[in-house]
Design a protein around this motif. Sequence first.
Motif, PDB file in Angstrom:
ATOM      1  N   MET A 158       2.824   3.533  -7.759  1.00  0.00           N
ATOM      2  CA  MET A 158       2.075   2.601  -8.469  1.00  0.00           C
ATOM      3  C   MET A 158       1.110   1.871  -7.550  1.00  0.00           C
ATOM      4  N   THR A 159       1.978   1.414  -6.455  1.00  0.00           N
ATOM      5  CA  THR A 159       0.893   0.475  -5.686  1.00  0.00           C
ATOM      6  C   THR A 159      -0.115   1.164  -5.136  1.00  0.00           C
TER       7      THR A 159
ATOM      8  N   GLY B   3       0.683  -1.360  -0.168  1.00  0.00           N
ATOM      9  CA  GLY B   3      -0.008  -0.134  -0.283  1.00  0.00           C
ATOM     10  C   GLY B   3       0.691   1.242  -0.001  1.00  0.00           C
ATOM     11  N   GLY B   4       1.831   1.198   0.711  1.00  0.00           N
ATOM     12  CA  GLY B   4       2.725   2.383   0.665  1.00  0.00           C
ATOM     13  C   GLY B   4       2.365   3.474   1.695  1.00  0.00           C
ATOM     14  N   ASN B   5       1.217   3.339   2.190  1.00  0.00           N
ATOM     15  CA  ASN B   5       0.966   3.843   3.328  1.00  0.00           C
ATOM     16  C   ASN B   5       0.103   3.274   4.213  1.00  0.00           C
ATOM     17  N   LEU B   6      -0.132   4.064   5.602  1.00  0.00           N
ATOM     18  CA  LEU B   6      -1.058   3.364   6.627  1.00  0.00           C
ATOM     19  C   LEU B   6      -2.635   3.073   6.036  1.00  0.00           C
ATOM     20  N   PRO B   7      -3.310   4.032   5.346  1.00  0.00           N
ATOM     21  CA  PRO B   7      -4.642   3.703   5.012  1.00  0.00           C
ATOM     22  C   PRO B   7      -4.617   2.913   4.065  1.00  0.00           C
ATOM     23  N   SER B   8      -3.593   2.795   2.855  1.00  0.00           N
ATOM     24  CA  SER B   8      -3.865   1.822   1.940  1.00  0.00           C
ATOM     25  C   SER B   8      -3.469   0.377   2.562  1.00  0.00           C
TER      26      SER B   8
ATOM     27  N   ALA C  90       9.384   8.575 -12.926  1.00  0.00           N
ATOM     28  CA  ALA C  90       8.020   9.405 -12.492  1.00  0.00           C
ATOM     29  C   ALA C  90       8.056   9.486 -10.861  1.00  0.00           C
ATOM     30  N   ALA C  91       7.745  10.634 -10.555  1.00  0.00           N
ATOM     31  CA  ALA C  91       7.827  11.037  -9.226  1.00  0.00           C
ATOM     32  C   ALA C  91       6.509  10.801  -8.518  1.00  0.00           C
ATOM     33  N   SER C  92       5.570  10.573  -9.067  1.00  0.00           N
ATOM     34  CA  SER C  92       4.114  10.136  -8.710  1.00  0.00           C
ATOM     35  C   SER C  92       2.868   9.535  -9.857  1.00  0.00           C
ATOM     36  N   MET C  93       1.951   9.316  -9.312  1.00  0.00           N
ATOM     37  CA  MET C  93       0.873   9.004 -10.348  1.00  0.00           C
ATOM     38  C   MET C  93      -0.462   9.824 -10.110  1.00  0.00           C
TER      39      MET C  93
END
Length: 323
Positions: free
Chosen positions: A80-81, A25-30, A65-68
Amino acid sequence: MASDLDQLVDMGFDREKSQLALKKGGNLPSAIDWLDKNADKSLSDLQADDADEDSSALPDASASAASMVCNDCQKKFRNMTAAQAHAERTGHSDFAESSEEIAPLTEEEKKAQLEAAKQRMVERKAKQAEEDKVAAKRNDEIKRKHTKESDDAKEELRKKEQIKEAQAKRQEKIDDVAAKKRIKDKIEADKAERKRKADEEKAMRANPGAYDPQGAEGAGAGSAAAAATAGNAAAVTALQATRTEGRKFTEARLKFTMPGGSWMHNFPVETTLFEVAHALQEESGMEATSFTQSFPKKVYDKGDFGMTLKEAGLVPSAALIVG
């Protein structure tokens, strides 16, 4: 301050699953969304899926790429995740790479996203509980319907058995009435025959010459007397023997001794002991279960009631004790 991993563990999630969730997820909510989505899978299955994804992954063309960014809602994601988690959650499918770097979340933002993720998880669980409740209600209705159909079938079978049993009882009564009528008709016929013979005997006694059997005996007696008067002893003897041989018994005269008295009656020689017992019961009210002859000593029980008087040796007369 507790790390994202520690917060997930404090929330009750497995540590190793939480590590994999943060990776995906990359972060807590995800990560919370990913854990909730994969709650039914075991750790080994999740690790196997992760290994398959790593081994099949192509070189990342968007490494620079720095972000999506999601073109459907213009929301930006760090990797991307995170974008894939958003796509799975919202159904959005139009994403693009962005060179814009996303600033790290502040503690307030992290807390807000965490609360939002928790709220989404609570809502999903509530929705699932409602769906389970509806499914349980539907299953109960199906079960009740099946039970009612089964009970109706049993009741219908019970009614059919009752009808069948009632029909059998009615037929049994009809057969019983018919059997009793046949016995009664036979007894009445026997009575009529006995009366006819009694009347015939009475008429014979009043006028012996009018009937062949007695007439033959009368003629024989007269001839014997004439032969005796003439002194022909041989002729007398021959005539007496002829009279004895020519005599046939058609009735038996029976005397019955009972606790309440006695009864004497004539029966045709072909009358059965069963019919005699029935006639005795109609006459005296006593039900006979056996007949005993004193001399020669012999007992006739119900097993012998099918015999005729002739077969039982009760012709031309007999004295019987009713038992």
